[in-house]
Design a protein around this motif. Sequence first.
Motif, PDB file in Angstrom:
ATOM      1  N   THR A 420       0.835  -1.211   0.000  1.00  0.00           N
ATOM      2  CA  THR A 420       0.000   0.000   0.000  1.00  0.00           C
ATOM      3  C   THR A 420       0.867   1.259   0.000  1.00  0.00           C
ATOM      4  O   THR A 420       0.623   2.191  -0.763  1.00  0.00           O
ATOM      5  CB  THR A 420      -0.926  -0.005   1.235  1.00  0.00           C
ATOM      6  N   ARG A 421       1.859   1.266   0.863  1.00  0.00           N
ATOM      7  CA  ARG A 421       2.711   2.456   0.934  1.00  0.00           C
ATOM      8  C   ARG A 421       3.395   2.700  -0.416  1.00  0.00           C
ATOM      9  O   ARG A 421       3.434   3.817  -0.911  1.00  0.00           O
ATOM     10  CB  ARG A 421       3.769   2.310   2.025  1.00  0.00           C
ATOM     11  N   TRP A 422       3.921   1.623  -1.031  1.00  0.00           N
ATOM     12  CA  TRP A 422       4.562   1.791  -2.335  1.00  0.00           C
ATOM     13  C   TRP A 422       3.547   2.332  -3.347  1.00  0.00           C
ATOM     14  O   TRP A 422       3.843   3.261  -4.101  1.00  0.00           O
ATOM     15  CB  TRP A 422       5.143   0.452  -2.813  1.00  0.00           C
ATOM     16  N   ALA A 423       2.320   1.748  -3.322  1.00  0.00           N
ATOM     17  CA  ALA A 423       1.311   2.139  -4.312  1.00  0.00           C
ATOM     18  C   ALA A 423       0.952   3.617  -4.180  1.00  0.00           C
ATOM     19  O   ALA A 423       0.768   4.312  -5.181  1.00  0.00           O
ATOM     20  CB  ALA A 423       0.060   1.279  -4.138  1.00  0.00           C
ATOM     21  N   VAL A 424       0.878   4.106  -2.945  1.00  0.00           N
ATOM     22  CA  VAL A 424       0.528   5.511  -2.729  1.00  0.00           C
ATOM     23  C   VAL A 424       1.694   6.411  -3.141  1.00  0.00           C
ATOM     24  O   VAL A 424       1.519   7.400  -3.850  1.00  0.00           O
ATOM     25  CB  VAL A 424       0.141   5.739  -1.254  1.00  0.00           C
ATOM     26  N   GLU A 425       2.887   6.037  -2.712  1.00  0.00           N
ATOM     27  CA  GLU A 425       4.044   6.894  -2.990  1.00  0.00           C
ATOM     28  C   GLU A 425       4.372   6.937  -4.475  1.00  0.00           C
ATOM     29  O   GLU A 425       4.797   7.963  -5.002  1.00  0.00           O
ATOM     30  CB  GLU A 425       5.256   6.433  -2.166  1.00  0.00           C
ATOM     31  N   THR A 426       4.167   5.835  -5.155  1.00  0.00           N
ATOM     32  CA  THR A 426       4.470   5.811  -6.587  1.00  0.00           C
ATOM     33  C   THR A 426       3.479   6.698  -7.350  1.00  0.00           C
ATOM     34  O   THR A 426       3.751   7.156  -8.453  1.00  0.00           O
ATOM     35  CB  THR A 426       4.489   4.365  -7.120  1.00  0.00           C
ATOM     36  N   GLY A 428       2.685   9.568  -6.179  1.00  0.00           N
ATOM     37  CA  GLY A 428       3.007  10.935  -5.744  1.00  0.00           C
ATOM     38  C   GLY A 428       2.352  11.327  -4.436  1.00  0.00           C
ATOM     39  O   GLY A 428       2.321  12.503  -4.087  1.00  0.00           O
ATOM     40  N   GLY A 429       1.822  10.341  -3.705  1.00  0.00           N
ATOM     41  CA  GLY A 429       1.125  10.669  -2.464  1.00  0.00           C
ATOM     42  C   GLY A 429       1.854  10.195  -1.232  1.00  0.00           C
ATOM     43  O   GLY A 429       3.009   9.773  -1.296  1.00  0.00           O
ATOM     44  N   GLN A 430       1.161  10.326  -0.088  1.00  0.00           N
ATOM     45  CA  GLN A 430       1.737   9.897   1.186  1.00  0.00           C
ATOM     46  C   GLN A 430       0.671   9.177   1.984  1.00  0.00           C
ATOM     47  O   GLN A 430      -0.517   9.448   1.815  1.00  0.00           O
ATOM     48  CB  GLN A 430       2.187  11.119   1.982  1.00  0.00           C
ATOM     49  N   ILE A 431       1.143   8.256   2.833  1.00  0.00           N
ATOM     50  CA  ILE A 431       0.164   7.559   3.662  1.00  0.00           C
ATOM     51  C   ILE A 431       0.520   7.760   5.117  1.00  0.00           C
ATOM     52  O   ILE A 431       1.701   7.807   5.465  1.00  0.00           O
ATOM     53  CB  ILE A 431       0.098   6.058   3.290  1.00  0.00           C
ATOM     54  N   GLU A 432      -0.488   7.979   5.943  1.00  0.00           N
ATOM     55  CA  GLU A 432      -0.213   8.129   7.366  1.00  0.00           C
ATOM     56  C   GLU A 432      -1.296   7.402   8.160  1.00  0.00           C
ATOM     57  O   GLU A 432      -2.369   7.085   7.619  1.00  0.00           O
ATOM     58  CB  GLU A 432      -0.159   9.608   7.749  1.00  0.00           C
ATOM     59  N   VAL A 433      -0.956   7.109   9.406  1.00  0.00           N
ATOM     60  CA  VAL A 433      -1.920   6.402  10.245  1.00  0.00           C
ATOM     61  C   VAL A 433      -2.118   7.190  11.539  1.00  0.00           C
ATOM     62  O   VAL A 433      -1.195   7.798  12.051  1.00  0.00           O
ATOM     63  CB  VAL A 433      -1.453   4.946  10.522  1.00  0.00           C
ATOM     64  N   GLU A 434      -3.355   7.182  11.974  1.00  0.00           N
ATOM     65  CA  GLU A 434      -3.682   7.889  13.206  1.00  0.00           C
ATOM     66  C   GLU A 434      -4.507   6.892  14.008  1.00  0.00           C
ATOM     67  O   GLU A 434      -5.542   6.416  13.528  1.00  0.00           O
ATOM     68  CB  GLU A 434      -4.553   9.091  12.845  1.00  0.00           C
ATOM     69  N   SER A 435      -4.026   6.555  15.186  1.00  0.00           N
ATOM     70  CA  SER A 435      -4.749   5.501  15.923  1.00  0.00           C
ATOM     71  C   SER A 435      -4.395   5.528  17.404  1.00  0.00           C
ATOM     72  O   SER A 435      -3.297   5.926  17.775  1.00  0.00           O
ATOM     73  CB  SER A 435      -4.365   4.145  15.317  1.00  0.00           C
ATOM     74  N   THR A 436      -5.359   5.105  18.197  1.00  0.00           N
ATOM     75  CA  THR A 436      -5.053   4.910  19.616  1.00  0.00           C
ATOM     76  C   THR A 436      -5.548   3.521  19.977  1.00  0.00           C
ATOM     77  O   THR A 436      -6.506   3.022  19.370  1.00  0.00           O
ATOM     78  CB  THR A 436      -5.805   5.932  20.507  1.00  0.00           C
ATOM     79  N   GLU A 437      -4.866   2.920  20.943  1.00  0.00           N
ATOM     80  CA  GLU A 437      -5.223   1.555  21.294  1.00  0.00           C
ATOM     81  C   GLU A 437      -6.667   1.547  21.814  1.00  0.00           C
ATOM     82  O   GLU A 437      -7.019   2.309  22.705  1.00  0.00           O
ATOM     83  CB  GLU A 437      -4.268   1.035  22.366  1.00  0.00           C
ATOM     84  N   GLY A 438      -7.469   0.710  21.187  1.00  0.00           N
ATOM     85  CA  GLY A 438      -8.872   0.603  21.600  1.00  0.00           C
ATOM     86  C   GLY A 438      -9.765   1.674  21.002  1.00  0.00           C
ATOM     87  O   GLY A 438     -10.976   1.635  21.161  1.00  0.00           O
TER      88      GLY A 438
END
Length: 468
Positions: A420-426, A428-438
């Motif tokens: 997924t990260r490769w697919a987004v970056e190729t 021209g984009g970026q991927i990020e995650v935002e999460s908290t446990e639970g």
Amino acid sequence: MSLRSVRTRFTLWYTAVLSITLLFFSTGTYILVRASFLNHMDWELRHQTASLTRVLDHNPLKIMKIMEHEEGIFRVLDGENPFAATSSWSAAGLDKFSADGKFLSPRSWTAPNGRTYRLQSTITSSAGHGYRIAVAIDEQPTQQLLHLLAFIMLLSIPAAVVLAVAGGYLLAGRVLAPVSIMTAKAREITAERLSGRLPVEDTNDEFGQLATVFNQTFARLEDSFERMRRFTADASHELRTPLTAIRSVGEVGLQRNNDADVCRETIASMLEEADRLTKLVDALLTLSKADSNTIPLNRQPTDLNALVAEVIDCLQVLAEEKEQTLIQDDTEPVFAKVDYAILRQAVINLVDNAIKYTQPRGGIRVVVRPKAARDAVIEIIDNGPGIPQEHQARIFDRFYRIDRGRSRDMGGAGLGLAITRWAVETNGGQIEVESTEGGGSIFRIVLPAWIPPRWTVSRPTNRQASLR
Ligand SMILES: Nc1ncnc2c1ncn2[C@@H]1O[C@H](COP(=O)(O)OP(=O)(O)O)[C@@H](O)[C@H]1O
Ligand SMILES: [Mg+2]
């Protein structure tokens, strides 16, 4: 001492340039000094000739006094007859010299005794007499000086060259010493032992900079070798699991005396493992192609809402199986210039993960929205278990799974997010995650937005307006 070594070549070049310079310099000096000596003698000759002419003009007999005092070497003829001559004139054998007007300007002339003289003659007439005056200067002392000069030069130039060669060779050796050390050290660094580094004495000089650049390259090589090694080990391990499963299911199936239903079950189970194997090999192939940049990109303006709608359509069944709600928040049309198939794979992986890791009856929302007029955002939001902070940076690594056992049960090998990260970056984009446990997770894809060109209405110019 190899002829091709930098040290030898440097020394040879240096010697050649120095020798040529010294040769030019000394030849020039010799010629200049000689010319200056001759000039001086010629000036002296002219001076003496002028004095004698003056004496002959005013009081010819006074010449006898000068003759007696031996002031210079000269002879005066009155017509063809000797009038006056210094004894040194005869002693030098200069009598043979005929002042026939050939030597009106100073010349060198070798007397019968072998000595060279600088001579000048002149013709003057005074009180009815036609005098011929000839004046000479012995060149011997000057010649001796010039010989001495030449001797000194011939002796000192080779000595200087030899000294310079030795000095240059030593100096080159000292300057190039770090290169030898670096060469020896670099030889020790092999694919098996990439941890070695070149010594850096001074980061500011050229060799220090070179060694630093090499060290950075070695560090990158070591890093990628290490990743490759880990990747191969992980890949083999992951490939072995389904193979072992197929094998044991098959063996158990063979041992039992089965009816058709059990056989079918065994085969289905084997096919399931084979399916998992295929998916794994596909993922590995994709990553390998991504690494070698051999996947052709076909970036076209794409309606991201439509792309997300298609993915949701595709995966809705999986969500329904878990009684989850999978919905899309449609805002406004958002476009990006992307490769449809590759970006679709990225969104599929993220939605698939959200379904897989969110508990039954959970909720998953996909939002497509513009951001700050320049960016397009796709967010996959779930209310699943979340991802602990310490894992967030690593979940995009190959084969990284938070809970290995659970993830494998669900069919994952930990390659999804890497792809997924490769697919987004190729794209021209970026991927990020935002999460908290639970507290659920948000995976966010940010792409450069594509703005459709508007209709441009051409207004009439002033000229056109005035023509109407
Ligand atoms: N939406 C999510 N919620 C919780 N954990 C997730 C989510 N997506 C990914 N993960 C975690 O990240 C790991 C890596 O994901 P991925 O690369 O897709 O591998 P996998 O093959 O295990 O799905 C997963 O094993 C899982 O632990
Ligand atoms: Mg996955």
